[in-house]
Design a protein around this motif. Sequence first.
Motif, PDB file in Angstrom:
ATOM      1  N   ASN A  23     -24.232  16.831  49.226  1.00 50.77           N
ATOM      2  CA  ASN A  23     -22.769  16.862  49.327  1.00 50.77           C
ATOM      3  C   ASN A  23     -22.272  18.286  49.534  1.00 50.77           C
ATOM      4  OD1 ASN A  23     -22.364  14.113  49.115  1.00 50.77           O
ATOM      5  ND2 ASN A  23     -21.858  14.153  46.943  1.00 50.77           N
ATOM      6  N   LEU A  24     -22.853  19.247  48.802  1.00 53.54           N
ATOM      7  CA  LEU A  24     -22.445  20.645  48.974  1.00 53.54           C
ATOM      8  C   LEU A  24     -22.771  21.114  50.392  1.00 53.54           C
ATOM      9  CD1 LEU A  24     -21.218  23.203  47.822  1.00 53.54           C
ATOM     10  CD2 LEU A  24     -23.478  23.780  46.876  1.00 53.54           C
ATOM     11  N   ALA A  25     -23.909  20.687  50.919  1.00 53.56           N
ATOM     12  CA  ALA A  25     -24.262  21.062  52.297  1.00 53.56           C
ATOM     13  C   ALA A  25     -23.238  20.513  53.289  1.00 53.56           C
ATOM     14  CB  ALA A  25     -25.663  20.553  52.630  1.00 53.56           C
ATOM     15  N   ARG A  26     -22.709  19.301  53.042  1.00 52.48           N
ATOM     16  CA  ARG A  26     -21.673  18.742  53.929  1.00 52.48           C
ATOM     17  C   ARG A  26     -20.388  19.577  53.834  1.00 52.48           C
ATOM     18  NH1 ARG A  26     -24.417  14.094  52.805  1.00 52.48           N
ATOM     19  NH2 ARG A  26     -23.311  13.525  50.918  1.00 52.48           N
ATOM     20  N   LEU A  27     -20.041  20.007  52.621  1.00 48.53           N
ATOM     21  CA  LEU A  27     -18.866  20.874  52.469  1.00 48.53           C
ATOM     22  C   LEU A  27     -19.093  22.185  53.226  1.00 48.53           C
ATOM     23  CD1 LEU A  27     -18.172  20.364  48.660  1.00 48.53           C
ATOM     24  CD2 LEU A  27     -16.764  19.512  50.531  1.00 48.53           C
ATOM     25  N   GLU A  28     -20.274  22.756  53.045  1.00 46.02           N
ATOM     26  CA  GLU A  28     -20.575  24.041  53.672  1.00 46.02           C
ATOM     27  C   GLU A  28     -20.649  23.939  55.196  1.00 46.02           C
ATOM     28  OE1 GLU A  28     -24.075  25.274  51.504  1.00 46.02           O
ATOM     29  OE2 GLU A  28     -22.836  26.272  49.981  1.00 46.02           O
ATOM     30  N   ALA A  29     -20.987  22.770  55.712  1.00 44.20           N
ATOM     31  CA  ALA A  29     -21.048  22.591  57.163  1.00 44.20           C
ATOM     32  C   ALA A  29     -19.681  22.791  57.808  1.00 44.20           C
ATOM     33  CB  ALA A  29     -21.597  21.205  57.502  1.00 44.20           C
ATOM     34  N   ALA A  30     -18.617  22.632  57.030  1.00 44.84           N
ATOM     35  CA  ALA A  30     -17.261  22.844  57.557  1.00 44.84           C
ATOM     36  C   ALA A  30     -16.848  24.319  57.508  1.00 44.84           C
ATOM     37  CB  ALA A  30     -16.253  22.002  56.771  1.00 44.84           C
TER      38      ALA A  30
END
Length: 122
Positions: A23-30
């Motif tokens: 989930n953090l990686a998805r946030l960071e992808a933005a």
Amino acid sequence: MLILIAGPYRSGTDGDPQAAAANLARLEAAAWPVFATGHLPVIGEWIALPVLRSAGAGPTDPLAEQVLYPTADRLLAHCDAVLRLPGASTGADQDVAIARRRGLPVYHDVAEIPRRAQQESV
């Protein structure tokens, strides 16, 4: 603008650290797309997780309730907008509610964020 990226972190993970990391990686992808618009992205967990670690705790520790949401609230006092990513998240919904109460814009797609005019660096 300083733009808070809000979305699921612990939601739907059932305490699984790998799911939270995903989930953090998805946030960071933005983060890059926000930065590419000329603004500065920030994610509450970038601040809250080191605070928890320094207290000897982690995101599943009871102390997390006293750190994760309050960190986002304090951070929003300095933000100019929120980018709300998809997915069920009580914390991200709270971030949006706080932003709206404070009159901050809430975007749901990076394409909605106005591009900042390029300025020469000094």
